[in-house]
Design a protein around this motif. Structure first.
Motif, short mmCIF file in Angstrom:
data_model
loop_
_atom_site.label_atom_id
_atom_site.label_comp_id
_atom_site.label_asym_id
_atom_site.label_seq_id
_atom_site.Cartn_x
_atom_site.Cartn_y
_atom_site.Cartn_z
N UNK A 65 0.82 -1.21 0.00
CA UNK A 65 0.00 0.00 0.00
C UNK A 65 0.86 1.26 0.00
N UNK A 66 1.98 1.22 0.72
CA UNK A 66 2.89 2.36 0.67
C UNK A 66 3.39 2.58 -0.74
N UNK A 67 3.77 1.51 -1.42
CA UNK A 67 4.25 1.62 -2.81
C UNK A 67 3.14 2.14 -3.72
N UNK A 68 1.93 1.62 -3.53
CA UNK A 68 0.80 2.07 -4.35
C UNK A 68 0.47 3.54 -4.11
N UNK A 69 0.72 4.01 -2.90
CA UNK A 69 0.42 5.41 -2.58
C UNK A 69 1.27 6.37 -3.40
N UNK A 70 2.46 5.91 -3.81
CA UNK A 70 3.37 6.75 -4.56
C UNK A 70 4.23 7.66 -3.70
N UNK A 71 4.08 7.58 -2.38
CA UNK A 71 4.85 8.47 -1.51
C UNK A 71 6.34 8.14 -1.59
N UNK A 72 7.16 9.16 -1.71
CA UNK A 72 8.61 9.00 -1.82
C UNK A 72 9.31 9.26 -0.49
N UNK A 73 8.73 10.15 0.33
CA UNK A 73 9.37 10.55 1.58
C UNK A 73 8.31 11.02 2.56
N UNK A 74 8.58 10.80 3.85
CA UNK A 74 7.64 11.18 4.91
C UNK A 74 8.41 11.89 6.02
N UNK A 291 -1.19 12.95 9.24
CA UNK A 291 -1.85 11.68 9.44
C UNK A 291 -1.04 10.54 8.85
N UNK A 292 -1.66 9.39 8.75
CA UNK A 292 -1.01 8.22 8.22
C UNK A 292 -1.46 7.97 6.79
N UNK A 293 -0.80 7.08 6.12
CA UNK A 293 -1.13 6.78 4.73
C UNK A 293 -2.36 5.88 4.63
N UNK A 294 -2.45 4.90 5.51
CA UNK A 294 -3.50 3.89 5.41
C UNK A 294 -4.86 4.43 5.85
N UNK A 295 -5.89 3.70 5.51
CA UNK A 295 -7.26 4.06 5.84
C UNK A 295 -7.53 3.90 7.32
N UNK A 296 -8.36 4.80 7.88
CA UNK A 296 -8.80 4.70 9.26
C UNK A 296 -10.15 4.00 9.31
N UNK A 297 -10.22 2.90 10.00
CA UNK A 297 -11.48 2.19 10.18
C UNK A 297 -12.12 2.66 11.48
N UNK A 298 -13.34 3.11 11.41
CA UNK A 298 -14.01 3.66 12.58
C UNK A 298 -15.04 2.66 13.09
N UNK A 299 -14.72 2.02 14.20
CA UNK A 299 -15.64 1.10 14.86
C UNK A 299 -15.59 1.37 16.36
N UNK A 300 -16.15 0.49 17.16
CA UNK A 300 -16.23 0.74 18.60
C UNK A 300 -14.85 0.89 19.23
#
Length: 375
Positions: A65-74, A291-300
């Motif tokens: 997912x990091x590779x798919x995001x295309x991000x080069x640097x953080x 924030x972070x690259x990945x999706x945030x799942x909102x549950x209990x």
């Protein structure tokens, strides 16, 4: 136990992924342009949503997912904020933990201390991580510590974090007293080490006075436009213009402070980018999601973690207006690891030319980092 922002992000990211209606890669911005661009999150974080506890290796899915995001640097924050007496010790532990991540995953990550490291990571198909502080409370009056932290890889130092420290007033400090004499000497010491001065989270006078005092171009790595939402975490046009006139860069975040109801939409975020372009010009804008690259799942579980996170920030006095026990630090429409690709596509649809989008994605930060750090 106190829940840090880093622990909250980890708790959210560890939850199962959910498919997104907008998860497919966009098509409006040319793929070849995106693939060759250096894409930088000017204030982000590194989290493996799918990693196993105790496993030092980044998971295959997380890396994909990091590779798919295309991000080069953080730009990764490594310090603890606030005026507590143990912030320096906690910061050293954070630094050591991130160093271990890089050492355990040398095929994925590199530590960057200069622009050449970012370019080399891009060429090698890796992600460059570079370190920053979001407060000078752990430096205080001992300015020799700045040289020490430079030696440990820190390349960005933010003057204040929301409240007052010895250098000046933060964004939510009611006095808005600006920077102190020590703050001016702190800026000089930061610049002497070729560290980039960050003015995010600063009070209005702190930001204005620090820009005026700086000799090198500073950055506001993660903020929004106060003309669009009058929140103290956002920046007024006058300071945005002064920053650009000094050669600095203004980074837009994906945060609740973009709108009064704390639930920004795709259109709200794009309006902030358009306004920043109008005020600063295309050579002085960037992305700093906070924030972070990945999706945030909102549950209990996520809701419980958010409540605890907000309680701790409120107790420490560092929560800003717009934060809340049920407010998540996301722009829901972009809550996917493809958020940068989607942004490029949406800006292209608004008439932004490819060259301008490339500057926003990372070109402007490369220019600024080169000027401050060296190539």
């Amino acid at each position: 136990m106190q829940l840090s922002r880093r622990e909250l992000i980890g708790a959210l990211a560890a939850l199962p992924a959910v498919s997104s209606a907008r998860a497919a890669a966009p098509s409006g911005y040319p793929a070849r342009d995106y693939d060759r661009a250096i894409v930088i999150d000017g204030l982000g974080g590194l989290v493996d949503p799918y990693g196993k506890e105790g496993d030092p290796r980044f998971s295959a899915r997380g890396w994909a997912e990091l590779r798919q995001s295309g991000v080069s640097a953080i730009h990764c924050t490594v310090n603890e904020v606030g005026n507590e007496p143990d912030v320096a010790d906690k910061t050293l532990r954070n630094l050591a933990a991130l160093e271990e991540v890089i050492a355990d995953n040398p095929d994925m990550f590199v530590r960057a201390t200069r622009v050449a490291d970012i370019r080399a990571a891009k060429a090698a198909g890796k992600v460059a991580l570079y370190y920053g502080f979001q407060d000078t409370s752990l430096i205080g009056a001992d300015l020799s510590r700045i040289e020490l932290y430079h030696g440990l890889g820190v390349r960005i130092i933010q003057l204040t974090y929301n409240k007052r420290n010895l250098s000046g007033d933060g964004a939510i400090e009611p006095a808005n007293a600006g920077i102190s004499d020590l703050g001016r000497r702190t800026i000089e010491a930061i610049e002497a080490q070729k560290i980039l001065l960050d003015l995010s989270h600063g009070g209005q006078r702190t930001v204005a006075e620090a820009i005026a005092h700086a000799k090198r171009p500073p950055i506001i790595s993660h903020s929004g436009c106060r003309a669009l939402n009058d929140n103290p975490r956002n920046i007024w046009d006058a300071e945005m213009k002064a920053l650009a006139n000094k050669g600095g860069v203004f980074g837009i975040y994906y945060m609740p402070f973009l709108v009064a109801n704390s639930k920004p939409t795709r259109e709200d975020l794009l309006r902030h980018f358009d306004h920043a372009l109008q005020i600063c010009g295309e050579d002085h804008i960037a992305i700093g999601t906070d924030g972070m690259i990945s999706r945030t799942v909102i549950d209990d579980s996520a809701r419980a973690a958010q409540r605890k996170f907000h309680e701790e920030r409120t107790k420490k006095g560092i929560a800003a207006p717009g934060e809340g026990p049920d407010i998540f630090n996301i722009v829901a429409d972009y809550d996917t690891h493809l958020r940068f690709r989607m942004l490029a596509d949406d800006l292209s649809a608004r008439g932004w030319p490819a060259a301008r989008i490339e500057k926003l994605l990372g070109g402007n930060l490369v220019r600024l980092y080169t000027e401050v750090w060296g190539g």
